[in-house]
Scaffold this motif. Sequence first.
Motif, PDB file in Angstrom:
ATOM      1  N   ASP A   3      21.528  78.794  70.858  1.00 17.49           N
ATOM      2  CA  ASP A   3      22.563  78.023  70.180  1.00 17.49           C
ATOM      3  C   ASP A   3      22.250  76.534  70.277  1.00 17.49           C
ATOM      4  O   ASP A   3      22.713  75.855  71.201  1.00 17.49           O
ATOM      5  CB  ASP A   3      23.938  78.301  70.804  1.00 17.49           C
ATOM      6  N   PRO A   4      21.467  76.005  69.338  1.00 19.05           N
ATOM      7  CA  PRO A   4      21.143  74.579  69.402  1.00 19.05           C
ATOM      8  C   PRO A   4      22.379  73.720  69.179  1.00 19.05           C
ATOM      9  O   PRO A   4      23.265  74.066  68.407  1.00 19.05           O
ATOM     10  CB  PRO A   4      20.128  74.390  68.276  1.00 19.05           C
ATOM     11  N   ARG A   5      22.451  72.606  69.885  1.00 17.87           N
ATOM     12  CA  ARG A   5      23.561  71.669  69.729  1.00 17.87           C
ATOM     13  C   ARG A   5      23.194  70.533  68.795  1.00 17.87           C
ATOM     14  O   ARG A   5      24.064  69.884  68.240  1.00 17.87           O
ATOM     15  CB  ARG A   5      23.944  71.101  71.092  1.00 17.87           C
ATOM     16  N   TYR A   6      21.885  70.287  68.636  1.00 18.65           N
ATOM     17  CA  TYR A   6      21.415  69.161  67.826  1.00 18.65           C
ATOM     18  C   TYR A   6      20.200  69.630  67.035  1.00 18.65           C
ATOM     19  O   TYR A   6      19.303  70.256  67.577  1.00 18.65           O
ATOM     20  CB  TYR A   6      21.026  67.991  68.747  1.00 18.65           C
ATOM     21  N   VAL A   7      20.202  69.317  65.744  1.00 21.45           N
ATOM     22  CA  VAL A   7      19.086  69.720  64.885  1.00 21.45           C
ATOM     23  C   VAL A   7      18.620  68.510  64.089  1.00 21.45           C
ATOM     24  O   VAL A   7      19.441  67.742  63.571  1.00 21.45           O
ATOM     25  CB  VAL A   7      19.517  70.852  63.920  1.00 21.45           C
ATOM     26  N   ILE A   8      17.311  68.338  63.988  1.00 19.95           N
ATOM     27  CA  ILE A   8      16.711  67.319  63.132  1.00 19.95           C
ATOM     28  C   ILE A   8      15.965  68.028  62.013  1.00 19.95           C
ATOM     29  O   ILE A   8      15.163  68.930  62.274  1.00 19.95           O
ATOM     30  CB  ILE A   8      15.737  66.411  63.911  1.00 19.95           C
ATOM     31  N   ILE A   9      16.230  67.597  60.781  1.00 16.46           N
ATOM     32  CA  ILE A   9      15.639  68.226  59.605  1.00 16.46           C
ATOM     33  C   ILE A   9      14.857  67.170  58.819  1.00 16.46           C
ATOM     34  O   ILE A   9      15.367  66.068  58.594  1.00 16.46           O
ATOM     35  CB  ILE A   9      16.736  68.811  58.691  1.00 16.46           C
ATOM     36  N   ASP A  10      13.645  67.492  58.410  1.00 15.61           N
ATOM     37  CA  ASP A  10      12.894  66.612  57.515  1.00 15.61           C
ATOM     38  C   ASP A  10      13.416  66.779  56.103  1.00 15.61           C
ATOM     39  O   ASP A  10      13.579  67.892  55.616  1.00 15.61           O
ATOM     40  CB  ASP A  10      11.404  66.970  57.513  1.00 15.61           C
ATOM     41  N   HIS A  11      13.674  65.655  55.426  1.00 16.74           N
ATOM     42  CA  HIS A  11      14.078  65.733  54.024  1.00 16.74           C
ATOM     43  C   HIS A  11      12.869  66.110  53.164  1.00 16.74           C
ATOM     44  O   HIS A  11      12.953  66.970  52.302  1.00 16.74           O
ATOM     45  CB  HIS A  11      14.669  64.403  53.566  1.00 16.74           C
ATOM     46  N   VAL A  12      11.762  65.460  53.412  1.00 15.02           N
ATOM     47  CA  VAL A  12      10.481  65.816  52.796  1.00 15.02           C
ATOM     48  C   VAL A  12       9.480  65.926  53.932  1.00 15.02           C
ATOM     49  O   VAL A  12       9.283  64.979  54.684  1.00 15.02           O
ATOM     50  CB  VAL A  12      10.008  64.752  51.774  1.00 15.02           C
ATOM     51  N   SER A  13       8.875  67.088  54.066  1.00 14.00           N
ATOM     52  CA  SER A  13       7.924  67.265  55.162  1.00 14.00           C
ATOM     53  C   SER A  13       6.660  66.455  54.891  1.00 14.00           C
ATOM     54  O   SER A  13       6.325  66.165  53.751  1.00 14.00           O
ATOM     55  CB  SER A  13       7.586  68.742  55.350  1.00 14.00           C
ATOM     56  N   SER A  14       5.954  66.139  55.952  1.00 11.01           N
ATOM     57  CA  SER A  14       4.745  65.329  55.820  1.00 11.01           C
ATOM     58  C   SER A  14       3.585  66.132  55.248  1.00 11.01           C
ATOM     59  O   SER A  14       2.967  65.723  54.276  1.00 11.01           O
ATOM     60  CB  SER A  14       4.365  64.761  57.185  1.00 11.01           C
ATOM     61  N   GLN A  15       3.292  67.266  55.857  1.00 13.79           N
ATOM     62  CA  GLN A  15       2.178  68.082  55.393  1.00 13.79           C
ATOM     63  C   GLN A  15       2.532  69.545  55.531  1.00 13.79           C
ATOM     64  O   GLN A  15       2.781  69.987  56.648  1.00 13.79           O
ATOM     65  CB  GLN A  15       0.934  67.771  56.207  1.00 13.79           C
TER      66      GLN A  15
END
Length: 118
Positions: A3-15
Amino acid sequence: QHDPRYVIIDHVSSQPAVVCPVAEMVALCRRRGVAEVAVDGAHALGQVPINVDAIGADYFFSNLHKWAFAAPTATILHSLRGLRHVVPSWGAGDFAAECRWTGTRDYAAMRAVPAALA
């Protein structure tokens, strides 16, 4: 059970350069009970339309040097939450003032933002 409490999402991935459906991903995180969601828009700014309200993340951040041709230290941060530094020091209590102080007298990066975005 994870159960993650914090998530970071890339809007556009690098590669590879893939545009992620961030609004849908944020909504999925909300349904799964994630407390805070941040979207890294470093590769999105200047490449795809951005509507931070429609994305619905707690935080959206990006640098401005890649596609806005601003100085490397110029960044943006949009937050739905109140912000504060974990360890306050100079200017404690005023997050915006704390972030404006660069530690030097070179404010060129911040002064160049309006021209870079024009």
